[in-house]
Design a protein around this motif. Structure first.
Motif, PDB file in Angstrom:
ATOM      1  N   ALA A 245      62.479  10.349   6.120  1.00 33.75           N
ATOM      2  CA  ALA A 245      63.026   9.343   5.284  1.00 33.75           C
ATOM      3  C   ALA A 245      63.815   8.481   5.641  1.00 33.75           C
ATOM      4  O   ALA A 245      64.131   7.213   4.832  1.00 33.75           O
ATOM      5  CB  ALA A 245      63.387  10.038   3.929  1.00 33.75           C
ATOM      6  N   ALA A 246      64.509   8.574   6.630  1.00 36.10           N
ATOM      7  CA  ALA A 246      65.612   7.431   7.321  1.00 36.10           C
ATOM      8  C   ALA A 246      65.038   6.490   8.068  1.00 36.10           C
ATOM      9  O   ALA A 246      63.860   6.497   8.695  1.00 36.10           O
ATOM     10  CB  ALA A 246      66.658   8.460   7.972  1.00 36.10           C
ATOM     11  N   ARG A 247      65.797   5.305   8.028  1.00 40.58           N
ATOM     12  CA  ARG A 247      65.296   4.318   8.948  1.00 40.58           C
ATOM     13  C   ARG A 247      65.538   4.670  10.404  1.00 40.58           C
ATOM     14  O   ARG A 247      66.087   5.470  10.782  1.00 40.58           O
ATOM     15  CB  ARG A 247      66.352   3.092   8.448  1.00 40.58           C
ATOM     16  N   ARG A 248      64.817   3.894  11.253  1.00 39.19           N
ATOM     17  CA  ARG A 248      64.867   3.967  12.721  1.00 39.19           C
ATOM     18  C   ARG A 248      66.130   3.853  13.319  1.00 39.19           C
ATOM     19  O   ARG A 248      66.324   4.624  14.257  1.00 39.19           O
ATOM     20  CB  ARG A 248      63.956   3.068  13.351  1.00 39.19           C
ATOM     21  N   ASP A 249      67.029   3.057  12.654  1.00 35.15           N
ATOM     22  CA  ASP A 249      68.266   2.896  13.368  1.00 35.15           C
ATOM     23  C   ASP A 249      69.469   3.753  12.805  1.00 35.15           C
ATOM     24  O   ASP A 249      70.570   3.678  13.396  1.00 35.15           O
ATOM     25  CB  ASP A 249      68.911   1.575  13.216  1.00 35.15           C
ATOM     26  N   VAL A 250      68.983   4.639  11.956  1.00 31.46           N
ATOM     27  CA  VAL A 250      69.962   5.764  11.516  1.00 31.46           C
ATOM     28  C   VAL A 250      70.324   6.864  12.786  1.00 31.46           C
ATOM     29  O   VAL A 250      69.674   7.024  13.436  1.00 31.46           O
ATOM     30  CB  VAL A 250      69.445   6.497  10.401  1.00 31.46           C
ATOM     31  N   ARG A 251      71.640   6.966  12.889  1.00 35.99           N
ATOM     32  CA  ARG A 251      71.963   8.179  13.888  1.00 35.99           C
ATOM     33  C   ARG A 251      71.572   9.533  13.370  1.00 35.99           C
ATOM     34  O   ARG A 251      72.046   9.648  12.219  1.00 35.99           O
ATOM     35  CB  ARG A 251      73.501   7.985  14.471  1.00 35.99           C
ATOM     36  N   LEU A 252      71.169  10.081  14.145  1.00 38.79           N
ATOM     37  CA  LEU A 252      70.684  11.580  13.898  1.00 38.79           C
ATOM     38  C   LEU A 252      72.256  12.293  13.199  1.00 38.79           C
ATOM     39  O   LEU A 252      72.173  13.292  12.406  1.00 38.79           O
ATOM     40  CB  LEU A 252      70.212  12.593  14.940  1.00 38.79           C
ATOM     41  N   ASN A 253      73.221  12.150  14.093  1.00 38.85           N
ATOM     42  CA  ASN A 253      74.480  12.689  13.583  1.00 38.85           C
ATOM     43  C   ASN A 253      74.990  12.476  12.130  1.00 38.85           C
ATOM     44  O   ASN A 253      75.734  13.196  11.502  1.00 38.85           O
ATOM     45  CB  ASN A 253      75.620  12.184  14.344  1.00 38.85           C
ATOM     46  N   ASP A 254      74.231  11.355  11.803  1.00 37.19           N
ATOM     47  CA  ASP A 254      74.736  11.148  10.296  1.00 37.19           C
ATOM     48  C   ASP A 254      73.990  11.712   9.026  1.00 37.19           C
ATOM     49  O   ASP A 254      74.229  11.534   8.051  1.00 37.19           O
ATOM     50  CB  ASP A 254      74.729   9.448  10.080  1.00 37.19           C
ATOM     51  N   ILE A 255      72.683  12.401   9.652  1.00 41.00           N
ATOM     52  CA  ILE A 255      72.053  12.965   8.623  1.00 41.00           C
ATOM     53  C   ILE A 255      71.456  14.531   8.878  1.00 41.00           C
ATOM     54  O   ILE A 255      70.732  14.951   8.323  1.00 41.00           O
ATOM     55  CB  ILE A 255      70.665  12.241   8.527  1.00 41.00           C
ATOM     56  N   THR A 256      72.476  15.227   9.604  1.00 41.76           N
ATOM     57  CA  THR A 256      72.341  16.473   9.909  1.00 41.76           C
ATOM     58  C   THR A 256      72.511  17.302   8.583  1.00 41.76           C
ATOM     59  O   THR A 256      73.169  16.820   7.525  1.00 41.76           O
ATOM     60  CB  THR A 256      73.496  17.194  10.712  1.00 41.76           C
ATOM     61  N   GLU A 257      71.941  18.604   8.504  1.00 40.52           N
ATOM     62  CA  GLU A 257      71.885  19.454   7.191  1.00 40.52           C
ATOM     63  C   GLU A 257      73.175  20.295   7.175  1.00 40.52           C
ATOM     64  O   GLU A 257      73.821  20.574   8.125  1.00 40.52           O
ATOM     65  CB  GLU A 257      70.694  19.980   7.364  1.00 40.52           C
ATOM     66  N   ASP A 258      73.553  20.204   5.846  1.00 41.02           N
ATOM     67  CA  ASP A 258      74.600  21.223   5.658  1.00 41.02           C
ATOM     68  C   ASP A 258      74.540  22.731   5.825  1.00 41.02           C
ATOM     69  O   ASP A 258      73.109  22.936   6.012  1.00 41.02           O
ATOM     70  CB  ASP A 258      75.176  21.058   4.349  1.00 41.02           C
ATOM     71  N   GLY A 259      75.393  23.547   5.855  1.00 39.04           N
ATOM     72  CA  GLY A 259      75.227  24.688   6.236  1.00 39.04           C
ATOM     73  C   GLY A 259      74.555  25.223   7.400  1.00 39.04           C
ATOM     74  O   GLY A 259      74.004  25.956   7.644  1.00 39.04           O
ATOM     75  N   PHE A 260      74.631  24.572   8.584  1.00 43.91           N
ATOM     76  CA  PHE A 260      74.245  24.766   9.875  1.00 43.91           C
ATOM     77  C   PHE A 260      74.787  25.756  10.302  1.00 43.91           C
ATOM     78  O   PHE A 260      75.990  26.002  10.350  1.00 43.91           O
ATOM     79  CB  PHE A 260      74.353  23.533  10.793  1.00 43.91           C
ATOM     80  N   ARG A 261      73.764  26.872  11.001  1.00 43.21           N
ATOM     81  CA  ARG A 261      74.606  27.837  11.594  1.00 43.21           C
ATOM     82  C   ARG A 261      73.841  28.435  12.839  1.00 43.21           C
ATOM     83  O   ARG A 261      72.680  28.320  12.709  1.00 43.21           O
ATOM     84  CB  ARG A 261      74.956  29.323  10.778  1.00 43.21           C
ATOM     85  N   THR A 262      74.381  28.798  13.845  1.00 38.99           N
ATOM     86  CA  THR A 262      73.634  29.372  14.929  1.00 38.99           C
ATOM     87  C   THR A 262      73.596  30.901  14.957  1.00 38.99           C
ATOM     88  O   THR A 262      74.608  31.619  14.379  1.00 38.99           O
ATOM     89  CB  THR A 262      74.261  28.796  16.462  1.00 38.99           C
ATOM     90  N   ILE A 263      72.880  31.457  15.644  1.00 36.75           N
ATOM     91  CA  ILE A 263      72.628  33.148  15.858  1.00 36.75           C
ATOM     92  C   ILE A 263      72.747  33.299  17.229  1.00 36.75           C
ATOM     93  O   ILE A 263      72.194  32.725  18.157  1.00 36.75           O
ATOM     94  CB  ILE A 263      71.211  33.402  15.187  1.00 36.75           C
ATOM     95  N   ARG A 264      73.723  34.374  17.633  1.00 37.94           N
ATOM     96  CA  ARG A 264      73.721  34.815  18.870  1.00 37.94           C
ATOM     97  C   ARG A 264      72.502  35.595  19.298  1.00 37.94           C
ATOM     98  O   ARG A 264      71.783  36.360  18.219  1.00 37.94           O
ATOM     99  CB  ARG A 264      74.887  35.919  19.027  1.00 37.94           C
TER     100      ARG A 264
END
Lengths: 432, 432
Positions: free
Chosen positions: A176-195
């Motif tokens: 849904a984002a334009r091509r020039d949008v930086r990925l960093n600006d549309i990251t998802e909330d509640g991101f978490r990694t798993i060991r």
């Protein structure tokens, strides 16, 4: 149909989903299974193979021609291959590993190096990553070039130069984002990694609690090593529920409908033998009161009522506690309040039952004292049942055991012994 | 903390996920909950609201200022709003419906028109569709223009001119394809639609069986009306497991840890009363043999062993059957084979237990005849237990009832009655 017509069979099975073919293989008898596999095994694909229940998978794999097996396994993501390999014996493992291409084999072997039931076993090694400073356009161009992508992926994982995940972007937002949008600006909330060393039950809990669709898995240096998707977590959740129900009932959790009679006996008899000994405790208690029973034989007929109702009360309390522990809504912070609630519930339930049983006993036997004995024993046993039903799983859990394991026997032994003891003891004091 | 410092509280709760805040609210005591809500309710967002357990949701909503509630509800997808509304009373429903914008209100009201526990209640009305002749490029341009997209979506649904879904494309494949590729050429295998009137348990089964991530929902004319995503299906699966465990134990399935004592008594006492009557059957059976017991009081002490071990055997067989019915691995095609297997297992388990108990009885009481009576009764009761454990849920299922409901009481009543009858009957014949 199975005996004769190979073409007809292929035609019938062709439109079916792998999961349905796997179910079919499980549900038919062993002889039918052999017949079907002889005719059809050349058509086996990876999806069907990974859907087959582990109790018959070994048997099925032996029927497959080498080439078919190799072809089937090569189609699969690494987590599905690992899942198949886990349950096989050495020689069969070798056959499958040999069938894989070098890169895949290394990936699978690395996954097998993680402990059983860990996130490392659950994850697929195939990930879709992008440097954190890329734009949407760069990422889409990269994905279009990429020859090979995982069968299913739901996020592009952003990594720093040392391959540590720093966020992820859902495919929906990227589209849904334009091509020039930086990925960093549309990251998802509640991101978490798993060991990778995390237990799979913890993984299932995280997915369920935070409604995750996929989550990156990291090693001890926080570097990305794989990704777990929701279907894996759903599987684990399903297996854990199965374990809970079976363990509460005293059945070993690897049981399957496809198991033979001897295998089933092996899963259940040990538990029955344990119960034979705990039930003997009741016998010892009753034998202490043989004189009382001799004097009033009607007591022998009435005593199972108090014990059995106690068993049901204990089982109710137990099921609620085991389930609450599994969903982590019962924790040390509210354990005290829950135990108090169970105790009060036990007293009130016991009182309600005591009134009914006491009146019935008085009317039928014409002896109000007998009614009082029945009623008092009922209240005492429902209290013990409610407390035991809550405290036994809580204690097992605190000691690091599965709260469902053996809880049922503990609690019913408790309510049987208490039921007989309270009833016969009170009868000895009040009736003789 | 709760009594005083509003800012500190907001600070503490701010970083938490809605699901964790909801858990916190469930686990604290009612008084603490009121305190916390008084201080914090202005911060409640839609996510937290939809995570709160239904048992306390009504209480929480009463604490929320109108504006906060309106704001919170507007953030949510329509399926989450429906989920909240379902469990509320009329006046509260009105308040929430009034807070919604017109279009959303219509969507929610339409969803509520579907029967409870149907796919129509489960789905979100917000869908992402494309005409079937579009290319990837057209679709991406369309998505970029679109102001509003669902919070989560995993497929673009292809529809014909009459809005009937004909396939769907996963976002991953769309991102990897060139702009001029036609959507029609990259649709996903195993596409299936779900009827809005389908039961939610069927929906959960389909998602689990076919590893679906999302599926379009259609009305009776096959037109698209919404979409169900995997998190909804996972929720249903989780609730069904809870129902199975609780119903097997004789607890009404709406039970929650946050329920008060009286509510808990209301959920459990009816079942205990039923059990009081079924347990009386055992008492009747035993009283038929009062003369036998008078002659040999030791029988009164031994009889619960046979009955109790039978109860465990029946529970084992029952748990396996209930679970297999829930996962649909037990069907009419293999029911006969499974019942036969259970029967054989019961005979073998009974024989094993009979040898142990028979020997012990002979040694302790010095009477081989008593050992034989114990052993024979044990075999008979394990047979009945195994058969009952399998046949009771199968029969309930065929009659259209939940196989878990009441199965436990049926089976233990059966094994108690049979245990006492076999043991005392054999004793009367062989020992007197």
């Amino acid at each position: 149909v199975e005996r004769e017509d190979q073409h007809r069979l292929a035609e019938l099975l062709e439109p079916l989903h792998g999961a349905d073919i796997a179910d079919l293989l499980e549900q038919i008898s062993p002889a039918e299974r052999r017949g079907l596999l002889t005719l059809w095994s050349g058509h086996m694909d990876g999806e069907t193979l990974s859907e087959i229940d582990e109790s018959i998978r070994e048997e099925v794999i032996e029927f497959l021609p080498r080439e078919v097996l190799a072809e089937a396994v090569r189609e699969l993501d690494s987590d599905d291959v690992v899942d198949i390999l886990e349950d096989l014996e050495e020689p069969q493992q070798e056959i499958i590993l040999d069938a894989l291409e070098d890169a895949d084999r290394v990936a699978v072997e690395q996954a097998l190096a993680y402990p059983e039931y860990s996130a490392g076993r659950l994850m697929q090694r195939e990930t879709v990553v992008a440097p954190q400073d890329w734009t949407v356009g760069q990422t889409i161009d990269f994905l279009r070039q990429e020859e090979w992508l995982p069968a299913q992926f739901y996020h592009v994982i952003l990594v720093d130069p040392r391959m540590r995940p720093v966020g992820h972007v859902s495919l929906g937002r990227m589209l849904a984002a334009r091509r020039d949008v930086r990925l960093n600006d549309i990251t998802e909330d509640g991101f978490r990694t798993i060991r990778a060393t995390e237990e799979e039950s913890e993984v299932a809990y995280l997915f369920n609690q935070y409604h995750l669709i996929s989550a990156p898995v990291v090693d001890e240096n926080d570097r990305l090593v794989g990704v777990i998707t929701i279907d894996d977590a759903m599987n684990v959740l399903d297996e854990e529920h199965e374990e809970d129900i079976l363990r509460l009932a005293g059945v070993s959790e690897e049981s399957s409908l496809a198991d033979g009679v001897l295998e089933t006996v092996r899963q259940r008899l040990p538990w029955l033998v344990v119960n034979l000994f705990t039930a003997s405790l009741s016998a010892v208690v009753i034998s202490m009161f043989e004189d009382t029973i001799s004097a009033l034989v009607a007591l022998a007929a009435l005593m199972p009522i108090v014990a059995s109702t106690g068993g049901i009360g204990g089982t109710q309390s137990l099921a609620v506690a085991v389930r609450a522990l599994a969903t982590r809504s019962l924790t040390s912070s509210n354990a005290g309040r829950v135990v108090r609630r169970e105790l009060l519930t036990g007293i009130l339930n016991g009182t309600g039952l005591a009134i009914i049983l006491g009146l019935a006993g008085t009317l039928i036997f014409g002896d109000p004292m007998l009614g009082i004995v029945l009623g008092l024993a009922m209240v005492a046993n429902q209290m013990v049942a409610a407390l035991g039903g809550a405290l036994v799983p809580l204690t097992l859990n605190r000691l690091g055991f599965d709260p469902a394991l053996a809880s049922g026997t503990f609690v019913t032994t408790l309510t049987d012994v208490m039921g007989f003891f309270a009833f016969l003891g009170l009868a000895t004091i009040l009736l003789l």
